[in-house]
Design a protein around this motif. Structure first.
Motif, PDB file in Angstrom:
ATOM      1  N   SER B 426      63.254 -24.774  10.080  1.00  0.00           N
ATOM      2  CA  SER B 426      62.051 -24.150  10.607  1.00  0.00           C
ATOM      3  C   SER B 426      62.385 -22.835  11.298  1.00  0.00           C
ATOM      4  N   GLU B 427      61.640 -21.818  10.918  1.00  0.00           N
ATOM      5  CA  GLU B 427      61.850 -20.492  11.485  1.00  0.00           C
ATOM      6  C   GLU B 427      61.607 -20.494  12.999  1.00  0.00           C
ATOM      7  N   ASP B 428      60.613 -21.263  13.413  1.00  0.00           N
ATOM      8  CA  ASP B 428      60.287 -21.303  14.836  1.00  0.00           C
ATOM      9  C   ASP B 428      61.397 -21.956  15.642  1.00  0.00           C
ATOM     10  N   GLN B 429      61.934 -23.040  15.094  1.00  0.00           N
ATOM     11  CA  GLN B 429      63.027 -23.708  15.800  1.00  0.00           C
ATOM     12  C   GLN B 429      64.250 -22.784  15.878  1.00  0.00           C
ATOM     13  N   LEU B 430      64.510 -22.113  14.753  1.00  0.00           N
ATOM     14  CA  LEU B 430      65.643 -21.191  14.700  1.00  0.00           C
ATOM     15  C   LEU B 430      65.482 -20.084  15.743  1.00  0.00           C
ATOM     16  N   PHE B 431      64.281 -19.517  15.804  1.00  0.00           N
ATOM     17  CA  PHE B 431      64.034 -18.433  16.749  1.00  0.00           C
ATOM     18  C   PHE B 431      64.154 -18.923  18.184  1.00  0.00           C
ATOM     19  N   TYR B 432      63.679 -20.118  18.419  1.00  0.00           N
ATOM     20  CA  TYR B 432      63.750 -20.672  19.775  1.00  0.00           C
ATOM     21  C   TYR B 432      65.202 -20.747  20.243  1.00  0.00           C
ATOM     22  N   LEU B 433      66.068 -21.284  19.372  1.00  0.00           N
ATOM     23  CA  LEU B 433      67.477 -21.400  19.747  1.00  0.00           C
ATOM     24  C   LEU B 433      68.109 -20.016  19.904  1.00  0.00           C
ATOM     25  N   GLN B 434      67.808 -19.118  18.956  1.00  0.00           N
ATOM     26  CA  GLN B 434      68.387 -17.781  19.028  1.00  0.00           C
ATOM     27  C   GLN B 434      67.941 -17.058  20.290  1.00  0.00           C
ATOM     28  N   SER B 435      66.677 -17.275  20.650  1.00  0.00           N
ATOM     29  CA  SER B 435      66.155 -16.558  21.810  1.00  0.00           C
ATOM     30  C   SER B 435      66.752 -17.087  23.104  1.00  0.00           C
ATOM     31  N   ARG B 436      67.590 -18.129  22.992  1.00  0.00           N
ATOM     32  CA  ARG B 436      68.321 -18.587  24.171  1.00  0.00           C
ATOM     33  C   ARG B 436      69.777 -18.132  24.099  1.00  0.00           C
ATOM     34  N   GLY B 437      70.059 -17.203  23.179  1.00  0.00           N
ATOM     35  CA  GLY B 437      71.386 -16.613  23.119  1.00  0.00           C
ATOM     36  C   GLY B 437      72.341 -17.328  22.189  1.00  0.00           C
ATOM     37  N   ILE B 438      71.868 -18.358  21.483  1.00  0.00           N
ATOM     38  CA  ILE B 438      72.756 -19.103  20.587  1.00  0.00           C
ATOM     39  C   ILE B 438      72.771 -18.363  19.258  1.00  0.00           C
ATOM     40  N   ASP B 439      73.964 -18.073  18.721  1.00  0.00           N
ATOM     41  CA  ASP B 439      73.945 -17.221  17.533  1.00  0.00           C
ATOM     42  C   ASP B 439      73.416 -17.953  16.314  1.00  0.00           C
ATOM     43  N   PHE B 440      73.103 -17.158  15.325  1.00  0.00           N
ATOM     44  CA  PHE B 440      72.419 -17.666  14.150  1.00  0.00           C
ATOM     45  C   PHE B 440      73.139 -18.853  13.519  1.00  0.00           C
ATOM     46  N   GLU B 441      74.450 -18.665  13.293  1.00  0.00           N
ATOM     47  CA  GLU B 441      75.209 -19.734  12.649  1.00  0.00           C
ATOM     48  C   GLU B 441      75.158 -21.027  13.427  1.00  0.00           C
ATOM     49  N   GLU B 442      75.366 -20.891  14.718  1.00  0.00           N
ATOM     50  CA  GLU B 442      75.393 -22.096  15.523  1.00  0.00           C
ATOM     51  C   GLU B 442      74.003 -22.730  15.598  1.00  0.00           C
ATOM     52  N   SER B 443      72.986 -21.888  15.615  1.00  0.00           N
ATOM     53  CA  SER B 443      71.622 -22.415  15.634  1.00  0.00           C
ATOM     54  C   SER B 443      71.351 -23.236  14.380  1.00  0.00           C
ATOM     55  N   VAL B 444      71.769 -22.679  13.223  1.00  0.00           N
ATOM     56  CA  VAL B 444      71.558 -23.410  11.969  1.00  0.00           C
ATOM     57  C   VAL B 444      72.317 -24.736  12.012  1.00  0.00           C
ATOM     58  N   SER B 445      73.560 -24.664  12.465  1.00  0.00           N
ATOM     59  CA  SER B 445      74.353 -25.896  12.567  1.00  0.00           C
ATOM     60  C   SER B 445      73.686 -26.920  13.460  1.00  0.00           C
ATOM     61  N   MET B 446      73.178 -26.441  14.578  1.00  0.00           N
ATOM     62  CA  MET B 446      72.525 -27.369  15.505  1.00  0.00           C
ATOM     63  C   MET B 446      71.326 -28.021  14.843  1.00  0.00           C
ATOM     64  N   LEU B 447      70.573 -27.219  14.104  1.00  0.00           N
ATOM     65  CA  LEU B 447      69.371 -27.764  13.478  1.00  0.00           C
ATOM     66  C   LEU B 447      69.733 -28.763  12.374  1.00  0.00           C
TER      67      LEU B 447
END
Lengths: 416, 480, 263
Positions: B426-447
């Motif tokens: 989800s783009e929204d979930q991805l943006f939420y994590l990124q907007s907390r400073g978590i980089d893209f790769e790690e955000s995807v991994s987390m999701l």
């Protein structure tokens, strides 16, 4: 007797036609001669009761204008004032003596040639036995065009004849922007067989509400029906079906959203008792983006009966933003009855929302107890609960469908 | 979506285990016939009953056809072009690890499975299988103190023929399917576990399978027996070098759980998957089945499937004993041209039997990821329950996710519930994590790991990090 | 506390931005300096939320022209995570639920990525737990929230408190709080507002996006901006919010029309 022999004998007994179905007939017959009847190895027929399928084939076909004594039950409930009715008299070519309301016309030969068989072919089913059975045996075609300005109700009744097998082929072209409320009634008869192939083409902006009431008879009536629907952009197709009372019934609705951008609603109910086997094999394919599907299939199996649901949904790459939901809910009411349900989802598009679900359970004891504790007797309580269960499907039928008294039958026939 | 590519890159981690060990190998000639089977049996000094078992299986296999039902196309295997027995050259099995060829120890160490006393994983006993033979089993003595038998199946055949004769082939009959019949005829090695009555196995047991030879089929056979009121947790891991030909792996796993016994079987499968164009990789056609023979017994399968060119695998539970429980937790990640067709069968026979299925499929590239399952409730399985949940995540618009859950019920006093969904990141979930400073790769991994969390929670702690590496994900609560 | 010598944190100049091919912001200008609290008010659809998303770098929003500078640096080319790390914080109007991802883990990874930027040491699991437990007090949250998945099953008030908790952990330079007050009952509003007040420092700034005056009773803004049709059409002090509350947005429309006509 071996099913190949039965099939051969059946093919031999079929009349030939010189009409527009001539070509179709030879295609169907050649296929059946070549491939024969399905076996347990065909995934789509694996669960089919082959004895029942064979007895379907053992009934002789009706021949045009054949003088037979047996009649179909000609007492139908009175038709609604604003509902046009077509009764397909199995004994004669449906194109004769047919009164068409304003806004509905017969298709001319050119139009038939352009359209007939195209939709069913586009469903791409391998070894399409149900269709071939119809192609091989149908001699007459009812091909109608519903004009754009049409906004009415139409009823098509297809009764059966005792000891006979009938075969109908119908094609409906619904022109851009038309609104049609179609109610189809299939009626069984003692020891009878029906076999239908219906193609419906919805041009863009069409709204079609399609009620299908398919009621068999106590004594060994069977029905095989293939319904192939093509939906153009911005069309809405709602199918509400009930199958009950057939010793053997197989319903194959196949819906192709040819450009996506359309809406499909399917609410199906099948209710079995004694040793009946009733099956629905549905296929919905999205060939463009933004399509919507809401499918609910309910089944109730009692006594020794068997209900089958197989539901395919195909979402190829070009069908981005499809939203499809399928739910199969089943009630198993007896230890000797059986439910088989198999959703099949094939998705190759990443931006889609697809969900499906299936449950098999019994009438809830707590609900029953609640009703009993309010002084309602067991029988009433059960029928109340069943009625509640049926309601999700039945409530979508037009009110006038109620005249066919199926609800009472559905409740009375099912004893817990 | 410009980001989709990047998501795809993240799931396309290079294969780290593709090296080949240079070691002298003893191979028998290519091809399959009765003599080959007699030869394999003779090499292992097998008792007559086992040779007969193999020959009967071979006879059945000859009559069977290779399955083609799942709609998966693959270049057919030439069964006469395979080697059915390959073993690193060394004298008969070594008594102590110190005598094992250091190259082999090194190989396993490189794979993250140190076998030497000093470096072993604590609290995990490992049986290491290299091509067709088991080269070492650790902590054997410690386990023996508790009466637990953990050894290679070859060893079990010579040491405990009674148990083998009693149980082998009783869960997966020799003619169960094409590949099971083939395995029964030619299996070379595998692991054997026996947990005596009342014993809770004191450590995790683990087998590590390594295919090294390119033209060798691997046919390992695992048998686990949990006696009354015993319990065990077992894990298998698999890797293979990168070859541009397809290697066949057709294993059979049989589990037997008696009254009140419980078996937890976890798999982290990372066979070589072929390259980005879909060339090479392992055909992973395995038959895994467990029987809950006893009352209140429990068998739980969990699997993380990331490798293989093609996987056909349906770890199943036959719930015979009343009140027995079957579970299946699965993560299948496919990429490039991989095809995974996996799922489970839950066969409810006993009364009040329960089963639970949680499947998470992630498909990227042009891969095909299917869940295929069967829940069957027989007329006597009163009070039985099943709950299934199948979720698919699609990454990119060329991957496919298919779901074929098949439900069959003949018992009115039972409940079956199945739910499934398909989503993408989800783009929204991805943006939420990124907007907390978590980089893209790690955000995807987390999701992705969030998507799989229901299954990760079922993996044994010791192997959570293994799975972590495999999915290139940061796992919640994992060590390090 | 406002002094003209304060450093500028955020400067937005003639910002035009669109979403789904539709231009929403038609030239926004805004200057925020250290120590300031700004309130942006306006009707639904006036572009308030869009402005906050654009500053945070949401990929669905496109900047057509104009500039956004953070401490004099153009941030338009920065990824959302880079903006967060340098100290831009967006408190979401509707924080998204992320099933399966542990809240604690998420908070720790986020906090560490900010700390890395500030050249502070990363916190291990234990150190982080100490920190988060201390910060939980600010929003009066129970530690049980940490064990759950990110926002999953949280009530509206709990989600907003989780947002403020993140703000407390990330210690941003500028916080843009998008309708943080909406959907909150009196108690939750008080907790959230006091949290925001406690977290404001002389070298940071806050932008409150809100519909109503009530949050502004709890947090006194230095500037109140009114947005309409993708622009800031009026700027004043806290009294402007009070006027607005009294006479509603109609009075803006009238004023605005007058102004446009005059132009």
């Amino acid at each position: 007797m071996k099913s190949s022999t039965i099939c051969q004998d059946w093919l031999d007994s079929l009349p030939t036609t010189e009409g527009c179905l001539k070509n179709e007939q030879s295609i169907g017959r050649e296929f059946l001669l070549d491939q024969g009847m399905p076996s347990k190895k065909d995934e789509a027929w694996r669960l089919s009761n082959f004895n029942k399928l064979n007895s379907f084939l053992s009934l002789p076909p009706i021949i045009d204008n054949e003088d037979i004594k047996s009649q179909y039950k000609s007492i139908f409930p009175e038709k609604d004032v604003n509902r046009e009715r077509i009764i397909i008299n199995p004994k004669q070519n449906p194109n004769k003596n047919i009164n068409l309301p304003n806004g509905i016309e017969k298709l001319n030969n050119k139009e038939i040639e352009e359209n007939l068989g195209k939709i069913v072919k586009s469903t791409n089913i391998k070894n399409d036995i149900s269709v071939c059975l119809n192609q091989a045996s149908s001699s007459n075609l009812l091909a109608l065009k519903v004009k754009s300005n049409f906004n009415q109700s139409l009823e098509i009744i297809i009764p059966s004849i005792e000891e006979k097998s009938i075969s109908t082929r119908i094609f409906l072209l619904i022109e851009e922007g038309a609104k049609l409320d179609l109610l189809q009634i299939f009626l069984g008869n003692n020891n009878s067989a029906q076999n239908h192939l219906i193609e419906i083409k919805l041009e863009s902006e069409v709204e079609l509400t399609h009620g299908l009431i398919s009621l068999g008879e106590e004594k060994e009536s069977s029905s095989i029906c293939t319904l192939a629907v093509e939906q153009s952009k911005n069309s809405t197709y709602s199918l509400h079906s009930i199958h009950h009372g057939w010793d053997y019934s197989r319903f194959e609705p196949r819906i192709i959203q040819s450009e996506g951008e359309a809406s499909t609603i399917i609410k199906g109910l099948q209710v079995t008792k004694s040793k009946e086997q009733i099956a629905t094999h549905s296929l919905i394919r999205f060939e463009g983006p933004n399509g919507k599907l809401d499918q609910l299939q309910k089944a109730v199996a009692s006594e020794y009966s068997h209900c089958i649901f197989n539901g395919s949904i195909e979402v190829p790459q070009k069908a981005q933003k499809t939203e499809a939901a399928q739910l199969s809910r089943n009630l198993l009411l007896s230890k000797r009855a059986r439910i088989d349900t198999k959703p099949e989802l094939e998705i190759v598009a990443d931006d889609v929302r697809c969900t499906h679900g299936a449950t098999v359970s019994q009438l809830q004891d707590e609900e029953l107890f609640y009703l009993l504790s309010r002084g309602i007797d067991n029988k009433h309580a059960n029928s109340l609960l069943l009625k509640g269960y049926y309601d999700e499907v039945i409530s979508h039928f037009p009110k006038s469908a109620g005249k066919w008294n199926f609800l009472e039958k559905l409740i009375q026939d099912i004893k817990k | 979506m410009p980001q989709t590519n990047t998501v795809e890159e993240i799931v396309s981690q290079p294969y780290k285990y593709g090296f080949i060990t240079e070691i002298e190998t003893e191979k028998i000639p290519k091809g399959l016939n009765e003599d080959v089977i007699r030869l394999i049996s003779a090499k292992k000094n097998e008792p007559d009953f086992l040779l007969n078992f193999r020959l009967r299986a071979y006879e059945q296999w000859l009559k069977m056809k290779e399955p083609d039902w799942s709609g998966l196309t693959y270049s057919k295997v030439d069964y006469q072009d395979l080697v059915y027995y390959a073993a690193p050259k060394q004298d008969i099995k070594k008594k102590s690890l110190e005598e094992v060829d250091p190259k082999l120890l090194e190989t396993f160490e490189k794979l993250g499975i140190p076998l030497s006393e000093q470096k072993r994983l604590s609290n995990v006993a490992v049986d290491a299988v290299f091509d067709s033979v088991s080269i070492a089993t650790t902590y054997k003595e410690k386990l023996a103190k508790h009466g637990v038998i953990f050894c290679s199946i070859s060893e079990a055949i010579s040491e405990y023929p009674g148990l083998i004769e009693k149980y082998m082939g009783t869960v997966v009959p020799i003619n169960d399917n094409f590949f099971a019949a083939l395995n029964s005829a030619v299996f070379s090695d595998g692991s054997f576990v026996y947990i005596p009555k009342g014993v809770e196995c004191p450590m995790e047991l683990s087998s590590y399978f390594r295919i090294n030879s390119g033209d060798t089929g691997q046919f390992e056979r695992t048998l686990i027996i949990a006696e009354e009121s015993s319990s065990v947790s077992y894990l298998e891991g698999c890797t293979a070098p990168m070859f541009d030909t397809n290697t066949l792996h057709a294993a059979v796993v049989e589990l037997v759980a008696l009254d009140n016994a419980s078996i937890k079987y976890s798999t982290v499968q990372n066979w070589y998957a072929g390259n980005e164009e879909g060339v090479g990789g392992i055909y992973n056609f395995v038959t895994k089945r467990g029987e809950c023979r006893g009352k209140k017994s429990k068998i739980s399968w969990s699997q993380v499937e990331t490798g293989s060119a093609i996987t056909w695998k349906y770890p199943s539970c036959v719930l015979q004993g009343d009140n027995s429980i079957g579970e299946f937790y699965s993560i299948a990640l496919t990429n490039n041209f991989q095809k995974a067709d996996t799922g489970t069968k839950m066969i409810h026979i006993g009364k009040n039997t329960k089963s639970k299925i949680v499947s998470k499929g992630i498909s990227a590239g042009q891969s095909k990821n299917s869940y295929r399952g069967l829940v069957s409730i027989s007329p006597n399985a009163e009070g039985s329950r099943n709950y299934s949940q199948c979720d698919s995540m699609l990454i990119g618009d060329k991957a496919s996710a298919n779901t074929y859950p098949y439900i069959q019920s003949k018992q009115p006093q039972s409940n079956i519930e199945h739910e499934a969904s398909t989503c993408r990141i989800s783009e929204d979930q991805l943006f939420y994590l990124q907007s907390r400073g978590i980089d893209f790769e790690e955000s995807v991994s987390m999701l992705i790991s969030g998507f799989c969390s229901d299954v990760f929670n079922e993996l044994p702690m010791e192997f959570a990090s293994e799975a972590d590496k495999l999915l290139a994900l940061k796992l919640e609560g994992s060590v390090g | 506390m406002i002094s003209s010598t304060s450093d500028t944190i955020l400067s937005i100049e003639d910002l035009h931005a669109s979403v789904e091919e539709q231009e929403i912001l038609h030239g926004v200008n805004l200057l925020v300096k250290e120590g300031e609290i700004h309130a942006i008010m306006g009707r639904n659809g006036s572009g308030k939320s869009t402005l906050s998303k654009v500053v945070a770098g949401h990929p669905s929003y496109k900047v057509l022209s104009g500039s956004i500078k953070f401490k004099g640096i153009d941030i338009l080319e920065l990824a959302p995570e880079e903006r967060a790390r340098i100290g831009i914080f967006l408190g979401f109007q509707y924080p998204v639920e992320i099933p399966g991802v542990s809240n604690l883990e998420f908070l720790r990874v986020a906090t560490n990525s900010r700390r890395k930027e500030l050249l502070k040491s990363e916190l291990d699991t234990f150190e982080f737990e100490d920190l988060v437990k201390e910060r939980l007090k600010i929003v009066e949250m129970n530690a049980a929230f940490l064990e759950r998945s990110v926002n999953e099953g949280f009530s509206g008030g709990e989600k907003k408190r989780n947002e403020i908790l993140q703000m407390a952990l990330l210690e941003p330079v500028i916080s843009i709080l998008d309708e943080t007050d909406s959907g909150l009952d009196i108690d939750a509003l008080r907790i959230v507002a006091s949290g925001i007040n406690r977290l404001s420092r002389p070298n940071s700034a806050t932008i409150l996006i809100t519909h109503y005056q009530r949050l502004l009773n709890e947090i006194t803004p230095d500037f109140v901006h009114i947005m309409a049709d993708g622009k800031i059409i009026k700027t004043g002090n806290k009294d402007l919010a009070i006027d607005l509350e009294k006479s509603g947005y109609d009075f803006i429309d009238k004023n605005n029309k007058g102004k446009e006509m005059a132009q």
